[in-house]
Scaffold this motif. Structure first.
Motif, PDB file in Angstrom:
ATOM      1  N   THR A 196     -16.475  -0.443   9.403  1.00  0.00           N
ATOM      2  CA  THR A 196     -16.818  -1.613   8.602  1.00  0.00           C
ATOM      3  C   THR A 196     -16.752  -1.227   7.128  1.00  0.00           C
ATOM      4  OG1 THR A 196     -18.315  -2.395  10.337  1.00  0.00           O
ATOM      5  CG2 THR A 196     -18.522  -3.408   8.171  1.00  0.00           C
ATOM      6  N   LYS A 197     -15.894  -1.914   6.387  1.00  0.00           N
ATOM      7  CA  LYS A 197     -15.682  -1.614   4.970  1.00  0.00           C
ATOM      8  C   LYS A 197     -16.305  -2.704   4.104  1.00  0.00           C
ATOM      9  CE  LYS A 197     -11.213   0.627   5.845  1.00  0.00           C
ATOM     10  NZ  LYS A 197      -9.761   0.606   5.517  1.00  0.00           N
ATOM     11  N   PHE A 198     -16.930  -2.277   3.018  1.00  0.00           N
ATOM     12  CA  PHE A 198     -17.544  -3.198   2.068  1.00  0.00           C
ATOM     13  C   PHE A 198     -16.850  -3.034   0.708  1.00  0.00           C
ATOM     14  CE2 PHE A 198     -20.629  -2.060   5.216  1.00  0.00           C
ATOM     15  CZ  PHE A 198     -21.342  -3.219   5.490  1.00  0.00           C
ATOM     16  N   TYR A 199     -16.549  -4.166   0.083  1.00  0.00           N
ATOM     17  CA  TYR A 199     -16.022  -4.157  -1.281  1.00  0.00           C
ATOM     18  C   TYR A 199     -16.933  -5.062  -2.111  1.00  0.00           C
ATOM     19  CZ  TYR A 199     -11.873  -2.717   1.365  1.00  0.00           C
ATOM     20  OH  TYR A 199     -10.999  -2.081   2.225  1.00  0.00           O
ATOM     21  N   THR A 200     -17.719  -4.502  -2.990  1.00  0.00           N
ATOM     22  CA  THR A 200     -18.674  -5.300  -3.756  1.00  0.00           C
ATOM     23  C   THR A 200     -18.444  -5.100  -5.246  1.00  0.00           C
ATOM     24  OG1 THR A 200     -20.443  -3.648  -3.936  1.00  0.00           O
ATOM     25  CG2 THR A 200     -20.373  -4.952  -1.927  1.00  0.00           C
ATOM     26  N   TYR A 201     -18.607  -6.190  -5.994  1.00  0.00           N
ATOM     27  CA  TYR A 201     -18.458  -6.178  -7.448  1.00  0.00           C
ATOM     28  C   TYR A 201     -19.685  -6.853  -8.041  1.00  0.00           C
ATOM     29  CZ  TYR A 201     -13.730  -5.253  -5.877  1.00  0.00           C
ATOM     30  OH  TYR A 201     -12.647  -4.715  -5.233  1.00  0.00           O
ATOM     31  N   LYS A 202     -20.305  -6.229  -9.049  1.00  0.00           N
ATOM     32  CA  LYS A 202     -21.618  -6.677  -9.495  1.00  0.00           C
ATOM     33  C   LYS A 202     -21.690  -6.811 -11.010  1.00  0.00           C
ATOM     34  CE  LYS A 202     -22.725  -1.862  -8.622  1.00  0.00           C
ATOM     35  NZ  LYS A 202     -23.227  -0.918  -7.640  1.00  0.00           N
ATOM     36  N   ILE A 203     -22.581  -7.706 -11.456  1.00  0.00           N
ATOM     37  CA  ILE A 203     -22.863  -7.895 -12.870  1.00  0.00           C
ATOM     38  C   ILE A 203     -24.325  -8.277 -13.005  1.00  0.00           C
ATOM     39  CG2 ILE A 203     -22.054 -10.298 -12.811  1.00  0.00           C
ATOM     40  CD1 ILE A 203     -21.170  -9.897 -15.746  1.00  0.00           C
ATOM     41  N   GLY A 204     -25.016  -7.654 -13.968  1.00  0.00           N
ATOM     42  CA  GLY A 204     -26.444  -7.936 -14.092  1.00  0.00           C
ATOM     43  C   GLY A 204     -27.047  -7.306 -15.331  1.00  0.00           C
ATOM     44  N   GLN A 250     -23.843  -9.985  -6.983  1.00  0.00           N
ATOM     45  CA  GLN A 250     -22.612  -9.355  -6.533  1.00  0.00           C
ATOM     46  C   GLN A 250     -21.828 -10.269  -5.608  1.00  0.00           C
ATOM     47  OE1 GLN A 250     -23.493  -5.714  -4.458  1.00  0.00           O
ATOM     48  NE2 GLN A 250     -24.506  -6.709  -2.747  1.00  0.00           N
ATOM     49  N   THR A 251     -20.531 -10.123  -5.664  1.00  0.00           N
ATOM     50  CA  THR A 251     -19.653 -10.719  -4.669  1.00  0.00           C
ATOM     51  C   THR A 251     -19.231  -9.613  -3.715  1.00  0.00           C
ATOM     52  OG1 THR A 251     -17.675 -10.323  -6.028  1.00  0.00           O
ATOM     53  CG2 THR A 251     -18.812 -12.443  -6.294  1.00  0.00           C
ATOM     54  N   ALA A 252     -18.996  -9.959  -2.492  1.00  0.00           N
ATOM     55  CA  ALA A 252     -18.726  -8.938  -1.487  1.00  0.00           C
ATOM     56  C   ALA A 252     -17.658  -9.417  -0.512  1.00  0.00           C
ATOM     57  CB  ALA A 252     -20.003  -8.591  -0.727  1.00  0.00           C
ATOM     58  N   ARG A 253     -16.896  -8.455  -0.034  1.00  0.00           N
ATOM     59  CA  ARG A 253     -15.946  -8.695   1.048  1.00  0.00           C
ATOM     60  C   ARG A 253     -16.233  -7.654   2.113  1.00  0.00           C
ATOM     61  NH1 ARG A 253      -9.329  -8.615   0.576  1.00  0.00           N
ATOM     62  NH2 ARG A 253      -8.873  -9.404   2.676  1.00  0.00           N
ATOM     63  N   VAL A 254     -16.354  -8.087   3.355  1.00  0.00           N
ATOM     64  CA  VAL A 254     -16.667  -7.203   4.475  1.00  0.00           C
ATOM     65  C   VAL A 254     -15.525  -7.284   5.477  1.00  0.00           C
ATOM     66  CG1 VAL A 254     -18.357  -6.598   6.242  1.00  0.00           C
ATOM     67  CG2 VAL A 254     -19.111  -7.691   4.133  1.00  0.00           C
ATOM     68  N   LYS A 255     -15.002  -6.100   5.869  1.00  0.00           N
ATOM     69  CA  LYS A 255     -13.862  -6.065   6.783  1.00  0.00           C
ATOM     70  C   LYS A 255     -14.145  -5.124   7.948  1.00  0.00           C
ATOM     71  CE  LYS A 255      -9.699  -6.115   5.163  1.00  0.00           C
ATOM     72  NZ  LYS A 255      -8.435  -5.731   4.490  1.00  0.00           N
ATOM     73  N   ASN A 256     -13.754  -5.533   9.145  1.00  0.00           N
ATOM     74  CA  ASN A 256     -13.809  -4.697  10.339  1.00  0.00           C
ATOM     75  C   ASN A 256     -12.691  -5.165  11.266  1.00  0.00           C
ATOM     76  OD1 ASN A 256     -14.463  -3.779  13.059  1.00  0.00           O
ATOM     77  ND2 ASN A 256     -16.434  -3.154  12.241  1.00  0.00           N
ATOM     78  N   SER A 257     -11.651  -4.368  11.384  1.00  0.00           N
ATOM     79  CA  SER A 257     -10.476  -4.792  12.155  1.00  0.00           C
ATOM     80  C   SER A 257     -10.795  -4.935  13.644  1.00  0.00           C
ATOM     81  CB  SER A 257      -9.327  -3.804  11.947  1.00  0.00           C
ATOM     82  OG  SER A 257      -9.714  -2.493  12.322  1.00  0.00           O
ATOM     83  N   ALA A 258     -11.703  -4.095  14.172  1.00  0.00           N
ATOM     84  CA  ALA A 258     -12.057  -4.188  15.588  1.00  0.00           C
ATOM     85  C   ALA A 258     -12.744  -5.502  15.916  1.00  0.00           C
ATOM     86  CB  ALA A 258     -12.953  -3.017  15.979  1.00  0.00           C
TER      87      ALA A 258
END
Length: 291
Positions: A172-180, A204-212
């Motif tokens: 499970t991969k997380f891609y997060t981008y934040k501002i504060g 933050q905005t986030a994208r969560v990926k899991n190919s399985a």
């Protein structure tokens, strides 16, 4: 993105004020990957850090933290009755049916969790108080950053149901981008010792990926961090016993806590939505040089 991270690592290493080595634990809550309850994992980290650097002789400052963290493998067991109930659609108030299904679903799955990740925070701000040769200060600034953790999970199970196939090998991969907003403070105690602390809150905005799981979900959330420690740095060349301390060299001891939350991640293949909470708590020791 990998090129950006590599460029950031090279740039940070050229201007790094401090290298920190940390050790602690991480904790994750979610309703998939067998994480319907919190699991603790040992964690180690190495970071390139500039806690607080004034720009020339002004009251404006910058700071950054570029961290790489990893966990040791830990074997845990989990009960998947809640997941089964949600998949077969049994209501929570059907006590007898729930008990029967729960008993049949108590085949323990051995879960092997492994965390890897990179976390980057950059702050640009201004001091409202700055004295004691810049060792006493209080200021605030804008934080921008990105985090890229991933969780590797596998399992051994006596249950041959294909419902658990995704656990045999999953990332499970997380891609997060934040501002504060980040607040920083320090207080000089004497000519060698000062205490410092900082805290930040970011959206933050986030994208969560899991190919399985055929999971590729975008969501939002928040990020919080707290850091406190003690810094040892002589103002002038100082001799203690047999050591001659340079005013350019310093050492730190501290504690850092980081918290990421991603709200309402939709997992179509399991027909559920879940919040994901990731917490990292660690103590660290650092050594640095003022260029």
């Amino acid at each position: 993105m990998k090129k950006f991270l590599l460029a950031s690592c090279v740039a940070a290493s050229l201007f790094a004020g401090e290298i920190e080595f940390g050790k602690g634990s991480f904790n994750m809550d979610a309703s998939f990957l067998g994480l319907n309850s919190s699991k603790n994992e040992n964690i180690t980290s190495i970071s390139l850090v500039a806690e607080h650097k004034n720009i020339f002789s002004s009251n404006f400052f910058y700071s950054y933290k570029l961290s790489f963290f990893k966990s040791k493998t830990l074997t845990t067991s989990s009960n998947y009755s809640n997941l089964l109930l949600s998949k077969v659609g049994i209501p929570n108030n059907s006590t007898n049916t729930v008990n029967t299904t729960t008993n049949s679903a108590k085949s323990a799955l051995l879960i092997y969790n492994k965390l890897r990740g990179v976390d980057l925070n950059v702050v640009l701000g201004r001091d409202f108080i700055n004295s004691d040769d810049k060792d006493t200060y209080f200021g605030g600034g804008l934080l921008i950053g990105a985090s890229f953790p991933y969780i590797k999970t596998s399992s051994n199970s006596s249950n041959n149901s294909k419902k658990y196939d995704y656990l045999k090998k999953s990332k499970t991969k997380f891609y997060t981008y934040k501002i504060g907003l980040d607040l920083k403070a320090s207080k000089a105690i004497n000519k060698i010792i000062s205490f410092y602390a900082s805290g930040a809150y970011a959206f933050q905005t986030a994208r969560v990926k899991n190919s399985a799981l055929n999971l590729d979900s975008s969501s939002s959330g928040n990020y919080m961090t707290f850091n406190a420690g003690v810094k040892f740095q002589a103002k002038t060349h100082t001799k203690i016993w047999f050591m001659n301390l340079s005013p350019n060299v310093f050492a730190t001891l501290g504690y850092r806590y980081d918290y990421w939350k991603v709200n309402n991640v939709k997992i179509n293949s399991l027909a559920l939505n879940t919040d994901i909470n990731l917490k990292v708590s660690q103590v660290y020791a650092g050594i640095g040089y003022d260029f």
